[in-house]
Design a protein around this motif. Structure first.
Motif, PDB file in Angstrom:
ATOM      1  N   SER A  41       0.831  -1.207   0.000  1.00  0.00           N
ATOM      2  CA  SER A  41       0.000   0.000   0.000  1.00  0.00           C
ATOM      3  C   SER A  41       0.865   1.256   0.000  1.00  0.00           C
ATOM      4  O   SER A  41       0.532   2.250  -0.654  1.00  0.00           O
ATOM      5  CB  SER A  41      -0.942   0.000   1.201  1.00  0.00           C
ATOM      6  OG  SER A  41      -0.258   0.250   2.411  1.00  0.00           O
TER       7      SER A  41
ATOM      8  N   SER B 291       2.406   1.586  -3.442  1.00  0.00           N
ATOM      9  CA  SER B 291       1.382   2.081  -4.353  1.00  0.00           C
ATOM     10  C   SER B 291       1.204   3.584  -4.205  1.00  0.00           C
ATOM     11  O   SER B 291       1.012   4.306  -5.196  1.00  0.00           O
ATOM     12  CB  SER B 291       0.057   1.359  -4.081  1.00  0.00           C
ATOM     13  OG  SER B 291      -0.978   1.847  -4.898  1.00  0.00           O
TER      14      SER B 291
ATOM     15  N   ASP C  76       3.783   5.250  -6.166  1.00  0.00           N
ATOM     16  CA  ASP C  76       3.920   4.687  -7.510  1.00  0.00           C
ATOM     17  C   ASP C  76       5.312   4.069  -7.723  1.00  0.00           C
ATOM     18  O   ASP C  76       6.014   4.380  -8.691  1.00  0.00           O
ATOM     19  CB  ASP C  76       3.659   5.769  -8.562  1.00  0.00           C
ATOM     20  CG  ASP C  76       3.490   5.202  -9.962  1.00  0.00           C
ATOM     21  OD1 ASP C  76       3.155   4.003 -10.085  1.00  0.00           O
ATOM     22  OD2 ASP C  76       3.695   5.954 -10.941  1.00  0.00           O
TER      23      ASP C  76
ATOM     24  N   VAL D 242       5.889   0.453  -7.218  1.00  0.00           N
ATOM     25  CA  VAL D 242       5.869  -1.008  -7.310  1.00  0.00           C
ATOM     26  C   VAL D 242       6.764  -1.487  -8.440  1.00  0.00           C
ATOM     27  O   VAL D 242       7.497  -2.474  -8.294  1.00  0.00           O
ATOM     28  CB  VAL D 242       4.421  -1.521  -7.497  1.00  0.00           C
ATOM     29  CG1 VAL D 242       4.411  -3.036  -7.687  1.00  0.00           C
ATOM     30  CG2 VAL D 242       3.561  -1.149  -6.308  1.00  0.00           C
TER      31      VAL D 242
ATOM     32  N   LYS E 100       0.657  -1.964 -11.103  1.00  0.00           N
ATOM     33  CA  LYS E 100       0.085  -0.775 -10.469  1.00  0.00           C
ATOM     34  C   LYS E 100      -1.367  -1.017 -10.082  1.00  0.00           C
ATOM     35  O   LYS E 100      -1.800  -0.658  -8.982  1.00  0.00           O
ATOM     36  CB  LYS E 100       0.200   0.413 -11.423  1.00  0.00           C
ATOM     37  CG  LYS E 100      -0.291   1.730 -10.853  1.00  0.00           C
ATOM     38  CD  LYS E 100      -0.035   2.867 -11.845  1.00  0.00           C
ATOM     39  CE  LYS E 100      -0.499   4.195 -11.275  1.00  0.00           C
ATOM     40  NZ  LYS E 100      -0.188   5.333 -12.205  1.00  0.00           N
TER      41      LYS E 100
ATOM     42  N   ALA F 163      -1.533  -3.529  -7.145  1.00  0.00           N
ATOM     43  CA  ALA F 163      -1.096  -2.889  -5.899  1.00  0.00           C
ATOM     44  C   ALA F 163      -2.202  -1.999  -5.331  1.00  0.00           C
ATOM     45  O   ALA F 163      -2.437  -1.985  -4.111  1.00  0.00           O
ATOM     46  CB  ALA F 163       0.162  -2.071  -6.143  1.00  0.00           C
ATOM     47  N   LYS F 164      -2.903  -1.291  -6.201  1.00  0.00           N
ATOM     48  CA  LYS F 164      -4.004  -0.450  -5.745  1.00  0.00           C
ATOM     49  C   LYS F 164      -5.128  -1.304  -5.164  1.00  0.00           C
ATOM     50  O   LYS F 164      -5.718  -0.959  -4.135  1.00  0.00           O
ATOM     51  CB  LYS F 164      -4.532   0.391  -6.905  1.00  0.00           C
ATOM     52  CG  LYS F 164      -5.601   1.392  -6.489  1.00  0.00           C
ATOM     53  CD  LYS F 164      -6.053   2.241  -7.663  1.00  0.00           C
ATOM     54  CE  LYS F 164      -7.131   3.226  -7.225  1.00  0.00           C
ATOM     55  NZ  LYS F 164      -7.616   4.050  -8.367  1.00  0.00           N
TER      56      LYS F 164
ATOM     57  N   ASN G 118      -2.226   7.556   2.280  1.00  0.00           N
ATOM     58  CA  ASN G 118      -1.901   7.584   0.851  1.00  0.00           C
ATOM     59  C   ASN G 118      -2.210   8.950   0.248  1.00  0.00           C
ATOM     60  O   ASN G 118      -1.427   9.491  -0.545  1.00  0.00           O
ATOM     61  CB  ASN G 118      -2.667   6.488   0.113  1.00  0.00           C
ATOM     62  CG  ASN G 118      -2.094   5.112   0.336  1.00  0.00           C
ATOM     63  OD1 ASN G 118      -1.218   4.925   1.183  1.00  0.00           O
ATOM     64  ND2 ASN G 118      -2.577   4.125  -0.393  1.00  0.00           N
TER      65      ASN G 118
END
Length: 224
Positions: A162, A165, A168, A170, A183, A186-187, A207
Motif C-alpha cells: 500500500s 502504491s 507509484d 511497485v 500498479k 497494488a491499488k 496515501n
C-alpha cells in the motif's frame, strides 16, 4: 519486530549502491507515512471520521504508546499537538533525518552497512549497501507473489504494498513485472479487506497525504 518503514527502506534501497531507487522527495516521506500506518494498525492512533467532535481526517491517540522508541516518539508527537494533526502534517514533521535514523537501526542489526562519502570531495553523503539480504529477499518474494501471481498477501506485505502504491514505486521494486498490471494490482491490495475499517481509513488518508506531500515540494522546486 521489523517496522513497516524498515521493510520499505530495505526494498527501496539498492543492495549494491546503497542509494534509494526513488527520488529524495518520496523516500523519506513514505517512511514517515509507514510509521503512521503502523501506529494505526497497532491501534495506537486512529483517524477521525465525520460526525466526531474532532474534525474529520485528523490523527488522534487511541491506545498506549508502543515499546519501539521510534513509534513511541511519533505517538507522543500526535498526542501532544494542541490541535489533532492531519496525516500530512505528521509526515512533513517526521520525514527529516528519518532515512538516516532507520538506516542506522538496520545497520545495527547487520542488514545494511553505513557508508560515508563526499560528492566532488565536498558534500557529505551516506549510502546503505546491503550486508544481509535475507529479509529483503523474503519481502520481494512475497511482494512478487502478491502482485504478479495474485496470491493473498500477509497484512505486513499488504501494508508495504500500500505504501509502494502510494508513491507509484511497485515497478521499481519489481522491474520485470508489467507496470500497468502491477500498479492496478497494488491499488487493489491497498484498498482490500486485509485490515479493519479503521486501518483501511488510515491507508486511504495516509496515501492521500503522501500524494500531497510529494507533489507540493516538487511544484515548489520546479518554480524556484
Amino acid at each position: 519486530m521489523t517496522l513497516i518503514a524498515e521493510d520499505l527502506f530495505l526494498v527501496l534501497v539498492d543492495d549494491v549502491t546503497g542509494k534509494p531507487i526513488v527520488d529524495s522527495t518520496k523516500f523519506p516521506r513514505v517512511l514517515a507515512g509507514a510509521l503512521v500506518l503502523e501506529l494505526a494498525m497497532n491501534g495506537a492512533v486512529r483517524i477521525t471520521a465525520k460526525g466526531e467532535v474532532v474534525k474529520d481526517g485528523r490523527l488522534v491517540v487511541s491506545g498506549p504508546p508502543p515499546q519501539d522508541p521510534l513509534l513511541a516518539r511519533v505517538h507522543a508527537f500526535i498526542g501532544t499537538e494542541n490541535n489533532p494533526p492531519k496525516p500530512q502534517k505528521v509526515i512533513e514533521k517526521l520525514h527529516k533525518n528519518l532515512k538516516q535514523e532507520i538506516g542506522l537501526r538496520l545497520a545495527q542489526r547487520g542488514a545494511v552497512t553505513q557508508h560515508e562519502d563526499r560528492i566532488l570531495g565536498l558534500f557529505p553523503t551516506t549510502s546503505w549497501p546491503a550486508r544481509d539480504t535475507t529479509r529483503t529477499a523474503w519481502l520481494i518474494q512475497w511482494i512478487h507473489s502478491a502482485i504478479v501471481d495474485g496470491t493473498t498477501p500477509l497484512p505486513e506485505i499488504s501494508a508495504v504494498v500500500s505504501m509502494l502504491s502510494a508513491i507509484d514505486a511497485v515497478h521499481k521494486v519489481l522491474p520485470a513485472a508489467d507496470k500497468r498490471a502491477a500498479k492496478r494490482r497494488a491499488k487493489d491490495i491497498a484498498e482490500g479487506d486485509w485490515a479493519g475499517e479503521a486501518v483501511r481509513k488510515a491507508v486511504q488518508d495516509v496515501n492521500a497525504a503522501l500524494a500531497v506531500a510529494i507533489v507540493v515540494p516538487a511544484i515548489a522546486a520546479s518554480g524556484s
